[in-house]
Design a protein around this motif. Structure first.
Motif, mmCIF file in Angstrom:
data_model
loop_
_atom_site.group_PDB
_atom_site.id
_atom_site.type_symbol
_atom_site.label_atom_id
_atom_site.label_comp_id
_atom_site.label_asym_id
_atom_site.label_seq_id
_atom_site.Cartn_x
_atom_site.Cartn_y
_atom_site.Cartn_z
ATOM 1 N N ALA A 141 3.276 3.470 -7.422
ATOM 2 C CA ALA A 141 2.039 2.859 -6.916
ATOM 3 C C ALA A 141 2.094 1.340 -7.102
ATOM 4 O O ALA A 141 1.671 0.579 -6.227
ATOM 5 N N LEU A 183 4.302 -0.181 -4.429
ATOM 6 C CA LEU A 183 3.613 -0.224 -3.135
ATOM 7 C C LEU A 183 2.562 -1.327 -3.116
ATOM 8 O O LEU A 183 2.399 -2.043 -2.122
ATOM 9 N N GLU A 184 1.875 -1.485 -4.241
ATOM 10 C CA GLU A 184 0.834 -2.510 -4.308
ATOM 11 C C GLU A 184 1.444 -3.915 -4.179
ATOM 12 O O GLU A 184 0.940 -4.747 -3.425
ATOM 13 N N LYS A 236 0.801 -2.685 0.245
ATOM 14 C CA LYS A 236 0.435 -1.443 0.938
ATOM 15 C C LYS A 236 -1.008 -1.012 0.689
ATOM 16 O O LYS A 236 -1.413 0.059 1.142
ATOM 17 N N CYS A 275 -2.603 2.994 -3.062
ATOM 18 C CA CYS A 275 -1.151 3.100 -3.282
ATOM 19 C C CYS A 275 -0.823 4.349 -4.088
ATOM 20 O O CYS A 275 0.171 5.032 -3.821
#
Ligand code: URA
Length: 433
Positions: free
Chosen positions: A277, A280-281, A285, A291
């Protein structure tokens, strides 16, 4: 410039100059400085330390000791992840496919086992046919096609770290903040990703045992990354207890597949989802919640597992082992460690388990040692689990019964049994950056 003088200066607590640190890194890379002098300086650095400026310079010198990768040819945001090293730490095998399945590009350079800790390259090489040495063209093609590739320090990427890493592994010079920070961040800078998530382990099985030291390491690495223009964040995670249930190369690949199938150890799942996560952050994203949901959905819909299979196939490996992990061979011999009394598993010492695993053949004692991909440990019980007398706590795997001799005492001593039930603590300790 003479290596003798540099060793003497650091031995006496001096601060090394930029020229001296570049001389050291270049000499490690091109073989002009013999192993015994490199090892002597590593020990002097281990004992006397380096200041923040020396650490930054050594990182740059190591990153520049070979080729650097320009990832601008990769279509999309590139994200990298690296762990400071732990026992049972197979997170890359899970997190890289998750991130790739969620649309970011993971172009990752990983290491081999170090001391009592395992390494992603050794784990991947336990998949039949898997190549961790790819040409530059193959690496780019794999990242563009599948969204991910994980290679070792092949070719001429960070050759100084490759040499020093192997020497530190066998000279008791691993657990020093500057050496770890420069080793990890030189690889991350040379590998070229725009975003970097660091998994900084703390606890008995980590190189930074105390939380204070782990925070200091995290801060040093985040500051090196951000100064170099990379979005960098560190997550502190627990390494008092081995991560997951499997320790050892093939066993850990099988456990990684289990997590990607949506089963398995909750602490391992939590660490992987947190790291993914955050990757992705950093790559833009969405919010932390979005995320996390994205990462979890890639497990539920099977897309992350498919990414691991695709990566395996495109790096020469046989994907049928990922599709059907029961195909992996098992070690010839096994030995069960049993509970001597009823109660609840209290502590489970990660260092003892990691050391036992090396003795079973899963790690290296000398630089040239060949590891046994099948050797390792399955932890049948983890902290807070209820046990009866005679229950199996762990199963050891090795190629010869003689290898159980020292390992079994270490593993049975790693478990403590308590009378009171308790809930296990979260494996996530904090974030830096
Ligand atoms: N991982 C690395 O790449 N280097 C270290 O020094 C420790 C963990």
């Amino acid at each position: 410039m003479r290596m003798y003088d540099i060793i003497e200066k650091k031995r006496d607590g001096g601060v090394l100059s930029e020229a001296e640190l570049y001389f050291f890194a270049r000499g490690a890379a091109d073989g002009s400085i013999p192993d015994y002098q490199l090892s002597a300086l590593l020990m002097a650095i281990y004992l006397k330390g380096m200041n923040a400026e020396e650490t930054v310079i050594l990182t740059k010198a190591m990153a520049e000791s070979g080729d650097t990768v320009d990832l601008s040819a990769v279509d999309g945001i590139t994200v990298d992840k690296h762990s400071t090293g732990g026992v049972g730490d197979k997170t890359t095998l899970i997190v890289a496919p998750v991130a790739a399945a969620c649309g970011v590009k993971v172009a990752k350079m990983s290491g081999r086992g170090l001391g009592h800790t395992g390494g992603t390259v050794d784990k991947l090489e336990s998949i039949p046919g898997f190549k961790t040495a790819l040409s530059r063209e193959e690496f780019f093609a794999a990242v563009n096609k599948n969204g991910l590739a994980v290679i070792g320090q092949s070719g001429n990427l960070c050759p100084a770290d490759k040499k020093l890493y192997a020497l530190r592994d066998v000279t008791a010079t691993i657990g020093n903040l500057s050496l770890i920070a420069s080793s990890i961040m030189s690889k991350k800078l040379a590998a070229g990703s725009e975003c970097i998530v660091l998994d900084v382990k703390t606890g008995s099985g980590a190189f930074m045992r105390s939380r204070r030291d782990a925070y200091a390491l995290a801060q040093a690495m985040v500051s090196i990354g951000n100064t170099a223009g990379r979005k960098t964040r560190a997550i502190l995670t627990d390494m008092d207890v081995p991560l997951g249930k499997a320790i050892g190369n093939t066993l850990e690949v099988i456990e990684a597949v289990e997590i990607l199938e949506g089963r398995g150890d909750p602490a391992l799942y939590e660490v992987c989802m947190t790291l993914a996560a955050n990757m992705l952050e950093l790559a833009g994203k969405g919010s932390p919640e979005q995320c996390r949901a994205l990462a979890e959905s890639s497990i539920r819909n099977g897309s992350a597992l498919e990414k691991l299979a695709l990566m395996t196939a495109s790096q020469g490996g046989d994907r049928s082992y990922i599709d059907n992990p029961s195909k992996f061979p098992r070690a010839k011999h096994s030995f069960e460690i049993k509970a001597e009394r009823p109660g609840f598993v209290g502590a489970l010492d990660a260092l003892a388990c990691g050391t036992a695993c090396v003795l079973l053949g899963a790690g290296r004692v000398k630089k040239e040692d060949i590891i046994d991909p099948l050797a390792g440990i399955i932890l049948e019980k983890k902290p807070s689990d209820c046990v009866k007398s005679g229950d199996v706590l762990a199963v050891l795997y090795a190629s010869s019964p003689a290898l159980f001799e020292d390992a079994r005492a270490l593993v049975s001593g790693a478990f403590s049994i308590t009378d009171e039930p308790f809930s296990p603590a979260s494996p996530i300790i904090g974030t830096v950056g």
